[in-house]
Design an enzyme around this catalytic site. Structure first.
Site, short mmCIF file in Angstrom:
data_model
loop_
_atom_site.label_atom_id
_atom_site.label_comp_id
_atom_site.label_asym_id
_atom_site.label_seq_id
_atom_site.Cartn_x
_atom_site.Cartn_y
_atom_site.Cartn_z
N TYR A 1 -8.50 13.99 -13.50
CA TYR A 1 -8.32 13.13 -14.69
C TYR A 1 -8.26 11.66 -14.28
O TYR A 1 -8.82 10.79 -14.94
CB TYR A 1 -7.03 13.49 -15.42
CG TYR A 1 -7.06 14.83 -16.15
CD1 TYR A 1 -7.91 15.04 -17.23
CD2 TYR A 1 -6.21 15.86 -15.78
CE1 TYR A 1 -7.92 16.25 -17.91
CE2 TYR A 1 -6.21 17.08 -16.45
CZ TYR A 1 -7.07 17.26 -17.52
OH TYR A 1 -7.09 18.45 -18.19
N LYS B 1 -16.81 3.74 -20.21
CA LYS B 1 -16.87 4.93 -21.06
C LYS B 1 -15.83 4.83 -22.18
O LYS B 1 -16.14 5.04 -23.35
CB LYS B 1 -16.63 6.20 -20.21
CG LYS B 1 -16.54 7.46 -21.04
CD LYS B 1 -16.30 8.69 -20.18
CE LYS B 1 -14.84 9.06 -20.15
NZ LYS B 1 -14.58 10.33 -19.44
N TYR B 2 -14.58 4.48 -21.80
CA TYR B 2 -13.52 4.43 -22.81
C TYR B 2 -13.70 3.24 -23.75
O TYR B 2 -13.33 3.31 -24.92
CB TYR B 2 -12.14 4.41 -22.12
CG TYR B 2 -11.90 5.70 -21.37
CD1 TYR B 2 -11.69 6.90 -22.06
CD2 TYR B 2 -11.95 5.75 -19.99
CE1 TYR B 2 -11.52 8.09 -21.39
CE2 TYR B 2 -11.78 6.95 -19.30
CZ TYR B 2 -11.57 8.11 -20.01
OH TYR B 2 -11.41 9.30 -19.34
N ASP C 1 -5.60 25.91 -27.57
CA ASP C 1 -7.06 25.94 -27.42
C ASP C 1 -7.63 25.54 -28.79
O ASP C 1 -7.29 26.16 -29.80
CB ASP C 1 -7.50 27.36 -27.04
CG ASP C 1 -8.98 27.40 -26.70
OD1 ASP C 1 -9.78 26.76 -27.43
OD2 ASP C 1 -9.34 28.07 -25.72
N MET C 2 -8.43 24.49 -28.80
CA MET C 2 -8.92 23.97 -30.08
C MET C 2 -9.70 25.01 -30.87
O MET C 2 -9.83 24.91 -32.08
CB MET C 2 -9.79 22.72 -29.85
CG MET C 2 -11.13 23.00 -29.19
SD MET C 2 -12.10 21.51 -28.92
CE MET C 2 -11.48 20.94 -27.35
N GLU D 1 -14.13 14.51 -25.63
CA GLU D 1 -15.02 14.15 -24.51
C GLU D 1 -15.13 15.41 -23.67
O GLU D 1 -14.37 15.63 -22.73
CB GLU D 1 -14.44 12.99 -23.72
CG GLU D 1 -15.46 12.34 -22.80
CD GLU D 1 -15.70 13.15 -21.56
OE1 GLU D 1 -16.57 14.06 -21.60
OE2 GLU D 1 -15.05 12.88 -20.55
N GLU E 1 -20.60 21.57 -20.26
CA GLU E 1 -19.17 21.90 -20.18
C GLU E 1 -18.73 22.58 -21.47
O GLU E 1 -17.55 22.62 -21.80
CB GLU E 1 -18.35 20.65 -19.84
CG GLU E 1 -18.64 20.17 -18.43
CD GLU E 1 -17.82 18.98 -17.95
OE1 GLU E 1 -16.88 18.57 -18.66
OE2 GLU E 1 -18.15 18.45 -16.88
C1 LIG Z 1 -13.58 16.21 -19.55
S1 LIG Z 1 -11.89 16.38 -19.89
C2 LIG Z 1 -11.58 14.91 -20.79
C3 LIG Z 1 -10.13 14.58 -20.87
C4 LIG Z 1 -9.80 13.28 -21.57
N1 LIG Z 1 -10.18 13.28 -22.95
C5 LIG Z 1 -10.40 12.10 -20.83
O1 LIG Z 1 -11.30 11.47 -21.37
O2 LIG Z 1 -9.97 11.83 -19.69
C6 LIG Z 1 -11.90 17.64 -21.10
C7 LIG Z 1 -10.52 18.09 -21.48
O3 LIG Z 1 -10.66 19.01 -22.54
C8 LIG Z 1 -9.77 20.09 -22.33
N2 LIG Z 1 -10.35 21.24 -23.03
C9 LIG Z 1 -11.53 21.83 -22.79
N3 LIG Z 1 -11.75 22.82 -23.64
C10 LIG Z 1 -10.68 22.88 -24.46
C11 LIG Z 1 -10.31 23.70 -25.54
N4 LIG Z 1 -11.11 24.70 -25.95
N5 LIG Z 1 -9.15 23.45 -26.17
C12 LIG Z 1 -8.34 22.46 -25.76
N6 LIG Z 1 -8.62 21.64 -24.73
C13 LIG Z 1 -9.78 21.84 -24.09
C14 LIG Z 1 -9.72 20.25 -20.83
O4 LIG Z 1 -8.55 20.91 -20.40
C15 LIG Z 1 -9.76 18.79 -20.40
O5 LIG Z 1 -8.46 18.28 -20.35
#
Ligand SMILES: C[S@@+](CC[C@H](N)C(=O)[O-])C[C@H]1O[C@@H](n2cnc3c(N)ncnc32)[C@H](O)[C@@H]1O
Length: 586
Positions: free
Chosen positions: A272, A281-282, A361-362, A377, A386
């Site tokens: 992270y 990016k942000y 989990d979303m 993201e 991903e």
């Molecule tokens: C690529 S990272 C981005 C994290 C953050 N938004 C950033 O920009 O640094 C993706 C994040 O989504 C979370 N994630 C992936 N699939 C998910 C799901 N189905 N439900 C909840 N969180 C999820 C992962 O654990 C990870 O923390």
């Protein structure tokens, strides 16, 4: 002595009697880092004798092994040659130059000699000398094919008076750029300099970790090589400093990485942290969120960050709300329990407890209210790799119909055929022989992209949805694109890229021609092909790509076909059929 890592060597014309004396005297005087010297004086008598006598040997001690690049004194007598290479290995020379591969060389017998020598793993790598000219690449390609793509074969590319396009050589294992002194012209003060077009070419190579050799042409026997060496160092000093993003990415050049699986795995804090260093990016996300907040008709806006990680998008969402001057309730959803600890810390220290944190989990979370703006993201180097489509399909239930906004709104995957001897060799060495049917994330550098990338497919999340799709068939894709090759090439696979529309005209891209400035979160993908394919100018390469899904797995399959102008054609295997080497877990 090397400036900015630049290594400059000299190759004197004629035979040097005593290599050790040359290194200690002449080479040091002309400020060179190394010298190209014959290993021995082509001493045929040594074969019968079984050893060299001192007067037949040029580099006598290991004291100067790092400062000498050996040159084979013979090519005809294979017994003498192997004795010479044995001596080179004994003294500790790191590589030995083979004679020039020219238009008159018998390629099969040249290749046979090379292969016999490099197959002996105790020997030193051999460097094939080629002059950059019409037909040179095709000769080299035949030789390396005859040698079975031996990784211990390298190239010394000698530039000449002709200006020719050298981009195809960037895909080859070029270790040395040889500059004959006759290529130089005198400046007003009489010092040697290069023509503008040669300067530009040399500067391009300076970003490719090659060493330079000033080769003294016979007609320049009396010139002082120090002026040439100094000029090259001066040229290196005129290079612009790389941007901070390019400098940060440099250590990952051509390093193969397995793509992340953030859905199946929980990421570590350090991963992270690396994401969070990519401020551009942000900045783009913040801009997109601000625009979406400004455009929202709601009085009280609900903004959900799904997959919040350690919270950088949450921070940016709060800033965007402040800038837009609107009341925004922020909800952060994250499945990684460890990241949630950090989110709580930030909520207490930075966000004044104003963010609602949900560990879920979303795809399955049941909300008590709907979102006006849903921010995620979940993008990989190929856009959807991903599993953003699978996650957002379900997460779009959280959006308020009909006007809820998803950021990103859409994303698309692109591919281009690529040539890279280095990437292919690394993929082959990866994963115990299983590495050629799996994609990699890689900062592609020692490569030649053979044509403009073309669109494979896209995913769009513009519609709030009320249902979780049952199976995942609607996220399967199949695409075909045809590319025309401009120069003779060996195709080693595909480069993969993505771009995304965050909101309105706020976009992110890693495509070479539209790359978001200074963004370094995503390197391209490399999809290798098992058997490299030769392509000639004018040939058509057709790429087929599939995104397949079954039960809890999604994966890619890919194939390349070529069609030549003379009705010749070739096809690669369909790689990774039924996910037998690589898949992404749901
Ligand atoms: C690529 S990272 C981005 C994290 C953050 N938004 C950033 O920009 O640094 C993706 C994040 O989504 C979370 N994630 C992936 N699939 C998910 C799901 N189905 N439900 C909840 N969180 C999820 C992962 O654990 C990870 O923390």
């Amino acid at each position: 002595m090397a400036l900015n890592g630049l290594r400059v060597g000299v190759e004197p014309c004629g035979m040097v009697a005593d290599g050790d004396a040359f290194v200690a005297g002449e080479m040091e005087r002309c400020e060179a880092d190394f010298a190209v010297l014959a290993v021995t004086h082509e001493a045929e008598a040594a074969v019968d004798r079984g050893y060299f006598i001192l007067s037949e040997v040029v580099v006598k001690t290991s004291q100067h092994a790092y400062c000498v690049l050996g040159r084979a004194s013979t090519w005809g007598d294979s017994d003498l040659l192997s004795m010479e290479l044995q001596l080179a290995a004994y003294v500790g020379l790191k590589r030995v130059l083979a004679p020039e591969l020219s238009a008159s060389t018998n390629l099969a017998s040249y290749a046979r000699t090379l292969l016999a020598l490099v197959s002996n793993t105790a020997g030193v790598p051999l460097v094939v000398r080629v002059r950059a000219a019409e037909g040179a690449w095709a000769r080299w390609n035949r030789v390396r094919m005859l040698c079975g793509h031996q990784v211990r074969l390298q190239v010394a590319l000698e530039l000449g008076d002709d200006a020719c396009d050298l981009s195809q050589w960037r895909a080859e294992p070029v270790q040395l750029i040889v500059l004959p002194t006759r290529m130089f012209v005198g400046n007003a003060a009489g010092y040697p300099v290069l023509r503008k077009d040669h300067q530009a070419e040399i500067k391009r190579w300076m970003d490719h970790a090659v060493a330079y050799v000033i080769r003294q042409s016979e007609e320049d026997e009396s010139v002082d090589l120090i002026d040439y060496v100094r000029y090259l160092r001066f040229l290196a000093g005129t290079l612009e400093d790389p941007s901070a993003a390019a400098a940060a990415s440099a250590e990952y050049r051509d390093v193969l990485q397995a793509p992340l699986q953030p859905l199946m795995d929980h990421l570590e804090s350090a991963t992270y942290e690396t994401f969070e260093m990519d401020l551009p990016k942000y900045d783009h996300y913040e801009h997109a969120m601000m625009r979406a907040i400004q455009d929202s008709p709601q009085k009280e806006i609900v903004l959900m960050v799904v997959g919040a990680g350690r919270g950088p998008l949450v921070t940016r969402a709060l800033r965007a709300a402040r800038q837009a001057g609107r009341a925004v309730q922020v909800i952060a959803i994250e499945k990684n329990p460890s990241a949630l600890v950090e989110l709580q810390l930030r909520n207490a220290n930075d966000w004044g407890h104003q963010v609602t944190l949900i560990r879920a989990d979303m795809r399955g979370w049941v909300p008590t209210q709907r979102a006006d703006i849903l921010v995620s993201e979940l993008l990989g180097s190929f856009g959807d790799n991903e599993l953003s489509p699978e996650c957002l399909d379900a997460a779009c239930r959280l959006l308020l119909a009909p006007r809820g906004v998803c950021i990103p709104q859409s994303y698309a995957a692109y591919v281009a055929p690529l040539s890279s001897t280095l990437l292919h060799a690394r993929a082959q060495a990866y994963g115990d022989g299983h590495g050629l049917e799996t994609p990699y994330v890689v900062n592609i550098h020692a490569a030649h992209i053979l044509a403009e990338p073309q669109l494979m497919w896209s995913f769009s999340h513009t519609q709030p949805s009320d249902q979780i799709a049952g199976d995942n068939r609607h996220n399967q894709r199949w695409a075909t694109a045809t590319f025309r090759v401009q120069s003779p090439s060996l195709v080693h696979g595909l480069a993969g890229y993505f771009d995304a529309v965050l909101y309105g005209n706020v976009e992110l891209s890693i495509r070479p021609d539209t790359h978001t400035e200074d963004m370094h979160s995503w390197f391209p993908m490399y999809f290798p092909i098992k058997q490299p394919m030769t392509a000639s100018p004018g040939d058509e390469l057709t790429v087929h790509m599939w995104r397949r899904s079954r039960e809890s797995r999604t994966w890619y399959e890919w194939a390349v076909e070529s069609a030549g102008r003379e009705a010749s054609s070739a096809s690669s295997l369909i790689h990774n059929i039924n996910a037998h080497e690589y898949w992404i877990g749901h």
